[in-house]
Design a protein around this motif. Structure first.
Motif, PDB file in Angstrom:
ATOM      1  N   GLY A 149      23.876  44.136  43.163  1.00 38.98           N
ATOM      2  CA  GLY A 149      25.136  44.874  43.225  1.00 38.98           C
ATOM      3  C   GLY A 149      25.608  45.284  41.841  1.00 38.98           C
ATOM      4  O   GLY A 149      24.916  45.070  40.841  1.00 38.98           O
ATOM      5  N   ASP A 150      26.800  45.883  41.778  1.00 42.75           N
ATOM      6  CA  ASP A 150      27.407  46.343  40.527  1.00 42.75           C
ATOM      7  C   ASP A 150      28.445  45.335  40.050  1.00 42.75           C
ATOM      8  O   ASP A 150      29.291  44.884  40.833  1.00 42.75           O
ATOM      9  CB  ASP A 150      28.074  47.706  40.706  1.00 42.75           C
ATOM     10  N   TYR A 151      28.406  45.033  38.753  1.00 37.31           N
ATOM     11  CA  TYR A 151      29.329  44.064  38.165  1.00 37.31           C
ATOM     12  C   TYR A 151      29.981  44.683  36.930  1.00 37.31           C
ATOM     13  O   TYR A 151      29.338  44.805  35.881  1.00 37.31           O
ATOM     14  CB  TYR A 151      28.584  42.776  37.795  1.00 37.31           C
ATOM     15  N   PRO A 152      31.251  45.110  37.051  1.00 37.71           N
ATOM     16  CA  PRO A 152      31.936  45.683  35.886  1.00 37.71           C
ATOM     17  C   PRO A 152      32.126  44.638  34.787  1.00 37.71           C
ATOM     18  O   PRO A 152      32.377  43.461  35.069  1.00 37.71           O
ATOM     19  CB  PRO A 152      33.288  46.137  36.456  1.00 37.71           C
ATOM     20  N   PHE A 153      32.000  45.077  33.544  1.00 42.30           N
ATOM     21  CA  PHE A 153      32.293  44.207  32.411  1.00 42.30           C
ATOM     22  C   PHE A 153      32.768  45.066  31.251  1.00 42.30           C
ATOM     23  O   PHE A 153      32.729  46.295  31.316  1.00 42.30           O
ATOM     24  CB  PHE A 153      31.078  43.358  32.028  1.00 42.30           C
ATOM     25  N   ARG A 154      33.228  44.409  30.188  1.00 44.29           N
ATOM     26  CA  ARG A 154      33.749  45.137  29.032  1.00 44.29           C
ATOM     27  C   ARG A 154      33.100  44.626  27.756  1.00 44.29           C
ATOM     28  O   ARG A 154      32.861  43.421  27.608  1.00 44.29           O
ATOM     29  CB  ARG A 154      35.268  44.992  28.917  1.00 44.29           C
ATOM     30  N   LEU A 155      32.812  45.562  26.873  1.00 39.91           N
ATOM     31  CA  LEU A 155      32.423  45.208  25.518  1.00 39.91           C
ATOM     32  C   LEU A 155      33.685  45.260  24.661  1.00 39.91           C
ATOM     33  O   LEU A 155      34.260  46.334  24.461  1.00 39.91           O
ATOM     34  CB  LEU A 155      31.368  46.179  24.982  1.00 39.91           C
TER      35      LEU A 155
END
Length: 249
Positions: A107-113
Motif C-alpha cells: 500500500g501507500d504510506y505518506p511520510f515527510r522529509l
C-alpha cells in the motif's frame, strides 16, 4: 622634492587599490542562502525488502558552508525501521536513509522529509512510500529436477530426482517432493521470497528445517533453468543430520 612627493602619492594609491581588490565583487550576496529538496514524490519498495531513499539538496543561491541542512524522516509506521536517525547535508549536497520495510502490508504510506536550517528553521517535503508485492518466483521454479544431489559429510554424494511445484492461491509457497530422496510421497513446504526458507515441520517421524537460495543456472546448456541450494537439517529420534541439497536439472 616634488618628484619624490608625487612618487609617494602614486605608491599610496596603488596600495589602496590592492587592498580594495580583496573585497567581494558584490557584497549584497553575503549571507544569502536558499535551497530546495529534490526527491521522487513516490518512492517504491518491494515488501519485506530493504530500500535506500536517496534525496538531494539543490542550492538556489549562496553556499552550503555554514548553512548545513539537518534532515529527518517523519510519519512512517513504527514497523518500518529508518536509519540513520538523521542526515546532515554538507558539501555532497545529498544523503541516503535506509528503510527496513519488514512485514508492512502492500500500500501507500505518506511520510515527510523534515529539513532544518539556522536561517529557515523547520521545513517539510511530503512524499509517499509505495510498498509493492514481491513477484512470485515459485511458478518459474516448478518442474522436475532429475539431476539433484546431496552432499552430506558422512555419506558423500547421492543423486536423485526432485519435483518442485506451486500451490494454487498460495503465492510464494514451494512444495518439494522426494525431499532428500526420502520418497516421492515425502513433501516439504518452503517459503520463497528473496531466498528459500523451510520452516520447521514434521515429515513422518522426522523434523525438518532449512534455508537456501535460488539462481539462474550458469551452465551454457541450461539457459533459463534454475538451480537451488538448500542447507537443511533432519532430526530423526536422537539422530541429527545436516546436509546441503542441490536441486538441478
Amino acid at each position: 622634492m616634488k618628484f619624490y612627493y608625487l612618487l609617494f602619492c602614486i605608491l599610496l594609491c596603488a596600495a589602496c587599490d590592492k587592498k580594495g581588490s580583496n573585497l567581494p565583487d558584490d557584497t549584497s550576496t553575503v549571507g544569502e542562502f536558499a535551497y530546495e529538496v529534490q526527491a521522487d514524490s513516490i518512492v517504491r519498495s518491494p515488501a519485506n525488502s530493504p530500500y535506500n531513499f536517496v534525496f538531494n539538496i539543490k542550492l538556489l543561491s549562496g553556499k552550503i558552508q555554514g548553512n548545513y541542512v539537518t534532515c529527518f524522516i517523519e510519519g512512517l509506521p513504527a514497523a518500518i525501521g529508518v536509519s540513520p536517525e538523521n542526515v546532515v547535508v554538507g558539501n555532497l549536497l545529498g544523503g541516503v536513509f535506509s528503510f527496513d520495510v519488514g512485514n508492512v502490508p502492500v500500500g501507500d504510506y505518506p511520510f515527510r522529509l523534515k529539513t532544518i536550517t539556522d536561517k529557515y528553521g523547520d521545513a517539510y517535503t511530503d512524499l509517499i512510500l509505495r510498498i509493492t508485492a514481491v513477484p512470485d518466483i515459485v511458478p518459474h521454479l516448478a518442474g522436475i529436477y532429475d539431476s539433484s544431489y546431496d552432499y552430506c559429510p558422512d555419506s558423500g554424494l547421492l543423486h536423485y530426482s526432485v519435483v518442485l511445484s506451486a500451490i494454487a492461491d498460495s503465492p510464494h509457497v514451494l512444495v518439494i517432493s522426494n525431499f532428500r530422496n526420502l520418497g516421492t510421497g515425502v513433501t516439504v513446504h518452503a517459503n520463497v521470497v528473496s531466498g528459500v526458507d523451510i520452516p520447521i515441520q514434521s515429515v513422518g517421524d522426522k523434523t525438518v528445517w532449512g534455508t537456501g537460495t535460488y539462481n539462474i543456472d550458469a551452465r551454457p546448456d541450461h539457459g533459463g533453468d534454475y538451480v537451488l541450494s538448500i542447507n537443511d537439517t533432519i532430526v530423526s529420534g536422537l539422530d541429527t543430520l545436516t546436509c546441503t541439497m542441490h536441486i538441478e536439472h
